[in-house]
Design a protein around this motif. Structure first.
Motif, PDB file in Angstrom:
ATOM      1  N   ASN A 303      25.174  36.133  54.209  1.00  0.00           N
ATOM      2  CA  ASN A 303      26.548  35.323  53.959  1.00  0.00           C
ATOM      3  C   ASN A 303      26.741  35.140  52.542  1.00  0.00           C
ATOM      4  O   ASN A 303      28.110  35.145  52.008  1.00  0.00           O
ATOM      5  N   SER A 304      25.502  35.190  51.645  1.00  0.00           N
ATOM      6  CA  SER A 304      25.680  35.088  50.380  1.00  0.00           C
ATOM      7  C   SER A 304      26.569  36.101  49.710  1.00  0.00           C
ATOM      8  O   SER A 304      27.533  36.046  48.885  1.00  0.00           O
ATOM      9  N   LEU A 305      25.877  37.476  50.272  1.00  0.00           N
ATOM     10  CA  LEU A 305      26.626  38.456  49.608  1.00  0.00           C
ATOM     11  C   LEU A 305      27.927  38.587  49.868  1.00  0.00           C
ATOM     12  O   LEU A 305      29.085  39.000  49.306  1.00  0.00           O
ATOM     13  N   ALA A 306      28.379  38.223  51.414  1.00  0.00           N
ATOM     14  CA  ALA A 306      29.574  38.464  51.697  1.00  0.00           C
ATOM     15  C   ALA A 306      30.532  37.208  51.039  1.00  0.00           C
ATOM     16  O   ALA A 306      31.845  37.802  50.624  1.00  0.00           O
ATOM     17  N   LEU A 307      29.989  36.256  50.845  1.00  0.00           N
ATOM     18  CA  LEU A 307      31.038  35.283  50.237  1.00  0.00           C
ATOM     19  C   LEU A 307      31.202  35.598  48.846  1.00  0.00           C
ATOM     20  O   LEU A 307      32.181  35.575  48.323  1.00  0.00           O
ATOM     21  N   LYS A 308      30.151  36.281  47.929  1.00  0.00           N
ATOM     22  CA  LYS A 308      30.389  36.831  46.881  1.00  0.00           C
ATOM     23  C   LYS A 308      31.450  37.677  46.780  1.00  0.00           C
ATOM     24  O   LYS A 308      32.306  37.864  45.823  1.00  0.00           O
ATOM     25  N   LYS A 309      31.479  38.655  47.798  1.00  0.00           N
ATOM     26  CA  LYS A 309      32.618  39.798  47.910  1.00  0.00           C
ATOM     27  C   LYS A 309      34.050  39.187  47.821  1.00  0.00           C
ATOM     28  O   LYS A 309      34.870  39.595  47.213  1.00  0.00           O
ATOM     29  N   PHE A 310      34.055  38.263  48.774  1.00  0.00           N
ATOM     30  CA  PHE A 310      35.239  37.408  49.093  1.00  0.00           C
ATOM     31  C   PHE A 310      35.802  36.767  47.803  1.00  0.00           C
ATOM     32  O   PHE A 310      37.107  37.073  47.389  1.00  0.00           O
ATOM     33  N   LEU A 311      35.024  36.102  47.022  1.00  0.00           N
ATOM     34  CA  LEU A 311      35.475  35.462  45.865  1.00  0.00           C
ATOM     35  C   LEU A 311      35.627  36.532  44.938  1.00  0.00           C
ATOM     36  O   LEU A 311      36.857  36.218  44.139  1.00  0.00           O
ATOM     37  N   GLY A 312      35.059  37.709  44.769  1.00  0.00           N
ATOM     38  CA  GLY A 312      35.718  38.695  43.748  1.00  0.00           C
ATOM     39  C   GLY A 312      36.803  39.276  44.269  1.00  0.00           C
ATOM     40  O   GLY A 312      37.537  39.584  43.269  1.00  0.00           O
ATOM     41  N   SER A 313      37.103  39.442  45.450  1.00  0.00           N
ATOM     42  CA  SER A 313      38.296  40.157  45.943  1.00  0.00           C
ATOM     43  C   SER A 313      39.339  39.142  45.844  1.00  0.00           C
ATOM     44  O   SER A 313      40.656  39.632  45.421  1.00  0.00           O
ATOM     45  N   ASN A 314      39.451  37.840  45.869  1.00  0.00           N
ATOM     46  CA  ASN A 314      40.363  36.927  45.813  1.00  0.00           C
ATOM     47  C   ASN A 314      40.584  36.994  44.147  1.00  0.00           C
ATOM     48  O   ASN A 314      41.954  36.669  43.833  1.00  0.00           O
ATOM     49  N   GLU A 315      39.784  37.061  43.418  1.00  0.00           N
ATOM     50  CA  GLU A 315      40.067  37.168  41.646  1.00  0.00           C
ATOM     51  C   GLU A 315      40.910  38.334  41.457  1.00  0.00           C
ATOM     52  O   GLU A 315      41.804  38.314  40.892  1.00  0.00           O
ATOM     53  N   ARG A 316      40.574  39.396  42.345  1.00  0.00           N
ATOM     54  CA  ARG A 316      41.525  40.683  42.165  1.00  0.00           C
ATOM     55  C   ARG A 316      42.789  40.602  42.679  1.00  0.00           C
ATOM     56  O   ARG A 316      43.728  41.178  42.319  1.00  0.00           O
ATOM     57  N   LEU A 317      42.800  39.890  43.805  1.00  0.00           N
ATOM     58  CA  LEU A 317      44.273  39.660  44.324  1.00  0.00           C
ATOM     59  C   LEU A 317      45.092  38.918  43.731  1.00  0.00           C
ATOM     60  O   LEU A 317      46.350  39.252  43.933  1.00  0.00           O
ATOM     61  N   ASP A 318      44.791  38.186  42.732  1.00  0.00           N
ATOM     62  CA  ASP A 318      45.308  37.065  41.755  1.00  0.00           C
ATOM     63  C   ASP A 318      46.299  38.266  41.128  1.00  0.00           C
ATOM     64  O   ASP A 318      47.290  37.839  40.545  1.00  0.00           O
ATOM     65  N   GLN A 319      45.809  39.331  40.570  1.00  0.00           N
ATOM     66  CA  GLN A 319      46.386  40.200  39.806  1.00  0.00           C
ATOM     67  C   GLN A 319      47.124  41.369  40.358  1.00  0.00           C
ATOM     68  O   GLN A 319      47.571  41.845  39.647  1.00  0.00           O
ATOM     69  N   LEU A 320      47.078  41.373  41.712  1.00  0.00           N
ATOM     70  CA  LEU A 320      47.875  42.234  42.404  1.00  0.00           C
ATOM     71  C   LEU A 320      49.505  41.980  42.178  1.00  0.00           C
ATOM     72  O   LEU A 320      50.029  42.772  42.084  1.00  0.00           O
ATOM     73  N   ALA A 321      49.993  40.461  42.117  1.00  0.00           N
ATOM     74  CA  ALA A 321      51.467  40.335  41.964  1.00  0.00           C
ATOM     75  C   ALA A 321      51.659  40.658  40.501  1.00  0.00           C
ATOM     76  O   ALA A 321      53.206  41.238  40.471  1.00  0.00           O
ATOM     77  N   SER A 322      51.055  41.189  39.606  1.00  0.00           N
ATOM     78  CA  SER A 322      51.309  41.471  38.304  1.00  0.00           C
ATOM     79  C   SER A 322      51.609  42.914  38.139  1.00  0.00           C
ATOM     80  O   SER A 322      52.110  43.270  37.028  1.00  0.00           O
ATOM     81  N   CYS A 323      51.373  43.474  39.458  1.00  0.00           N
ATOM     82  CA  CYS A 323      51.530  45.216  39.336  1.00  0.00           C
ATOM     83  C   CYS A 323      53.033  45.486  39.656  1.00  0.00           C
ATOM     84  O   CYS A 323      53.588  44.858  40.316  1.00  0.00           O
ATOM     85  N   HIS A 324      53.370  46.358  39.067  1.00  0.00           N
ATOM     86  CA  HIS A 324      54.738  46.837  39.099  1.00  0.00           C
ATOM     87  C   HIS A 324      54.808  48.249  40.002  1.00  0.00           C
ATOM     88  O   HIS A 324      54.214  49.162  39.577  1.00  0.00           O
ATOM     89  N   GLY A 325      55.589  48.079  41.117  1.00  0.00           N
ATOM     90  CA  GLY A 325      55.771  49.428  42.041  1.00  0.00           C
ATOM     91  C   GLY A 325      54.519  49.513  42.637  1.00  0.00           C
ATOM     92  O   GLY A 325      53.436  49.187  42.461  1.00  0.00           O
ATOM     93  N   MET A 326      54.927  50.145  44.003  1.00  0.00           N
ATOM     94  CA  MET A 326      54.136  50.325  45.016  1.00  0.00           C
ATOM     95  C   MET A 326      52.773  51.161  44.679  1.00  0.00           C
ATOM     96  O   MET A 326      51.681  50.921  44.898  1.00  0.00           O
ATOM     97  N   GLU A 328      51.394  51.414  41.874  1.00  0.00           N
ATOM     98  CA  GLU A 328      50.554  50.772  41.049  1.00  0.00           C
ATOM     99  C   GLU A 328      49.557  49.641  41.848  1.00  0.00           C
ATOM    100  O   GLU A 328      48.312  49.613  41.696  1.00  0.00           O
ATOM    101  N   GLN A 329      50.480  49.210  42.760  1.00  0.00           N
ATOM    102  CA  GLN A 329      49.754  47.990  43.671  1.00  0.00           C
ATOM    103  C   GLN A 329      48.593  48.774  44.676  1.00  0.00           C
ATOM    104  O   GLN A 329      47.534  48.186  44.700  1.00  0.00           O
ATOM    105  N   ILE A 330      48.752  50.103  45.077  1.00  0.00           N
ATOM    106  CA  ILE A 330      47.744  50.496  45.924  1.00  0.00           C
ATOM    107  C   ILE A 330      46.785  51.229  44.927  1.00  0.00           C
ATOM    108  O   ILE A 330      45.614  50.847  45.535  1.00  0.00           O
ATOM    109  N   ARG A 331      46.780  51.509  43.511  1.00  0.00           N
ATOM    110  CA  ARG A 331      45.689  51.954  42.951  1.00  0.00           C
ATOM    111  C   ARG A 331      45.183  50.915  42.654  1.00  0.00           C
ATOM    112  O   ARG A 331      43.735  50.850  42.489  1.00  0.00           O
ATOM    113  N   HIS A 332      45.518  49.542  42.398  1.00  0.00           N
ATOM    114  CA  HIS A 332      44.925  48.410  42.204  1.00  0.00           C
ATOM    115  C   HIS A 332      44.126  47.917  43.175  1.00  0.00           C
ATOM    116  O   HIS A 332      42.726  47.540  42.977  1.00  0.00           O
TER     117      HIS A 332
END
Length: 605
Positions: A303-326, A328-332
């Protein structure tokens, strides 16, 4: 005048007897040598009659002192178990009667025979008493075990309640080990790289993890998932002082149990050293309790490792909106998944028709896989996650499709991502996890991140579709303004419209017009106008026939498989117009999509 029943103490191997001199004193343990004739009866397995006891040399005066009265005569009869075949076993006790009441203070052979007849009944009473005593001990053990289990549940609740803090996990485990089994020291080890190495869990999560080969008792438990006791009386051949004796001067008692996760998969091991008991040893019951604790630790660790992954993925998802074009989004998203799950390579395949397409960022090669072919195609077709432990040895491995990457494949996971209608739109390919195998938490992280990506892609597709529709509408309006001045006859106008519609929609266009017979319209045939100024009279059927009868727009996707008789709509398409695709079973599939729009006259017919 009095009697005494002695029972052999099994733990002393016959050197001691249990007896009751006085009911107020209860049972007392007596050295067998002090029991005199009673001990002789047990050793010789026969009855003994003694007169003038105190004058006999074999008599031990200890018994008279304990009883506080003189013994004149004595009769001792051994209590011996008899099996089903009538064979006598070892004596389990002895009945001793003293001082015959009557005119003659002497026991006879008749007394001996009578007492021997009572011997089986006395044996049964002794066995019943022992069984009752065992049941009392068992009941007490169950009560203690139940209380201990409740204590485990209460204490381990902290592991799950604070599952987001990996740094405090070791501290809580050590506290539980000291509380439950009085352990002097406690260490936690985590398996890595498919159980080929391990590392010791540290409270400082930021500290550098130092992997080491699996060895000693700790490594053997990680490999096999068994429980091992090691102490001075029963040493283990697997003991390695360099690994199993880390923070103590001498490992006088060691207990190692596996940390078990979902599906009984071994995640690591818990090692406790030197119990605070007098002999430093751990009991078998300690092993059961620690094994239960290991299961809770495994759940908390996952559970701890899974939660750590989820928190890390949420931080990276916040950066997805700043990507321009399909692209770049897939690559991110691919880079984020690679870092979060620690995979060697991540590819994201998008569905286009009956193919899955991706772009390999390392080699720059565009990848295309048919649905139903290879791991990616099978995953898209079955809509279920696929985990492959050994890719090259798996019978589903297809070198021409799955062996396209320039890395040594060992294990992989393929995760489908569905749209709202339940159709597979993406397949994420993850290759060679750097530590261990892909687990459920990895799959959940992929689904969460790609669900966000799917939303961005859907919005981009909608924008593109609206833009294309706007351009097509402007093109049609512009083109239709030239139909009337440039075309003199009606058929010429129809053929001009067919050419322009086919060009703008990137499709083959036909126009079906009703055949009139006087004022009536024929309901069985009509005229079909096609490219190249071709005109023919055909039956009203197929997709255009449905549109005609419903007087509404119709969209139909037609599929023709193998050597089956083709539908009428497919027969009318030539080989370039009907798309050929390789199905999951190797058959040829022809697919086509029809859009039919009704043409209404002035009275809406």
């Amino acid at each position: 005048d009095s009697y005494w029943v002695f029972v052999v103490d099994k733990k002393s191997k016959g050197k001691q007897l249990w007896g009751m001199l006085d009911p107020k004193r209860g049972l007392v343990r007596v050295q067998a040598a002090l029991c005199g004739y009673a001990h002789q009866a047990i050793q010789e397995d026969r009855g003994v009659i003694v007169d003038n006891v105190e004058s006999q040399t074999e008599y031990d005066p200890w018994l008279s002192r304990e009883l506080s009265y003189d013994i004149h005569s004595m009769l001792c009869v051994p209590i011996t178990a008899v099996d089903a075949e009538g064979q006598r076993g070892k004596a389990v006790g002895v009945v001793q009667v003293m001082n015959k009441v009557g005119e003659v203070d002497r026991f006879s052979q008749a007394d001996l025979a009578m007492l021997q007849g009572l011997s089986p009944l006395i044996l049964r009473l002794i066995e019943n008493a022992e069984n009752i005593q065992d049941l009392i001990k068992l009941k007490e053990g169950v009560r203690v075990s139940f209380d201990q289990r409740n204590l485990i549940l209460d204490q381990t609740a902290a592991l799950h309640a604070e599952g987001d803090a990996i740094s405090g996990l070791l501290t809580r485990v050590r506290r539980l080990a000291r509380t439950l089994i009085q352990a002097g020291e406690c260490n936690v080890f985590v398996a890595g790289h498919q159980h080929s190495c391990m590392y010791e869990l540290n409270d400082d999560i930021s500290a550098q993890v130092s992997f080491e080969p699996v060895r000693g008792i700790v490594g053997h438990v990680i490999k096999t998932g068994c429980t091992i006791h090691h102490d001075t009386q029963n040493p283990s051949d697997l003991f390695d002082a360099g690994c199993d004796q880390r923070n103590v001067v001498a490992a006088k008692g060691t207990l190692v149990v596996p940390i078990v996760g979902e599906g009984e998969r071994v995640l690591g091991s818990i090692q406790v050293l030197n119990s605070i008991s007098s002999d430093y040893h751990f009991t078998e019951q300690d092993g059961h309790f620690l094994l239960r604790l290991g299961k809770h630790v495994g759940a908390a660790l996952v559970n701890s490792l899974a939660l750590k992954k989820f928190l890390g993925s949420n931080e990276r998802l916040d950066q997805l909106a700043s990507c321009h074009g399909m692209p770049e989004q897939i690559r991110h998203v691919a880079e984020s998944l690679q870092q979060t799950i620690t995979a060697e390579r991540v590819n994201i395949f998008m569905r286009e028709g009956n193919h899955m397409r991706a772009h390999d960022e390392v080699s720059g090669v565009k990848i295309q896989v048919a649905v139903g072919v290879g791991y990616v195609g099978r995953c898209a077709d079955a809509k279920t996650t696929m985990r492959v432990v050994d890719v090259l040895k798996d019978k589903r491995y297809l070198p021409s499709v799955d062996g396209r990457v320039a890395i040594d494949l060992s294990h992989a996971m393929y995760v489908p991502v569905m749209d709202r209608e339940g159709e597979c739109e993406l397949v994420v390919e993850l290759l060679n996890k750097c530590s261990g195998h892909f687990d459920d938490s990895d799959e959940k992280v992929v689904v969460i991140m790609c669900a966000h990506l799917l939303g961005f892609l859907a919005n981009a597709a909608d924008l593109l579709m609206h833009d294309n529709a706007r351009r097509s509408a402007l093109g049609l309006l512009t083109a239709s303004s030239y139909l009337f001045p440039l075309v003199a006859d009606p058929e010429g106008m129809v053929f001009t419209a067919i050419n322009q519609i086919g060009h703008l929609c990137e499709a083959k266009a036909r126009v079906y017009l009703a055949v009139r017979s006087g004022e009536d319209i024929q309901d069985d045939v009509w005229k079909c106008y096609e490219e190249g100024s071709r005109v023919s009279v055909v039956a009203i059927s197929g997709a255009p026939g449905d549109c005609y009868r419903k007087a509404a727009a119709v969209v139909i996707k037609s599929v023709h498989v193998g050597e089956e008789e083709a539908p009428h709509d497919i027969e009318e398409l030539n080989d370039q117009e009907a798309q050929e695709e390789l199905g999951s079973e190797g058959e040829i599939r022809h697919t086509s999509t029809f859009l039919c729009q009704p043409l209404m006259d002035g009275v809406l017919r």
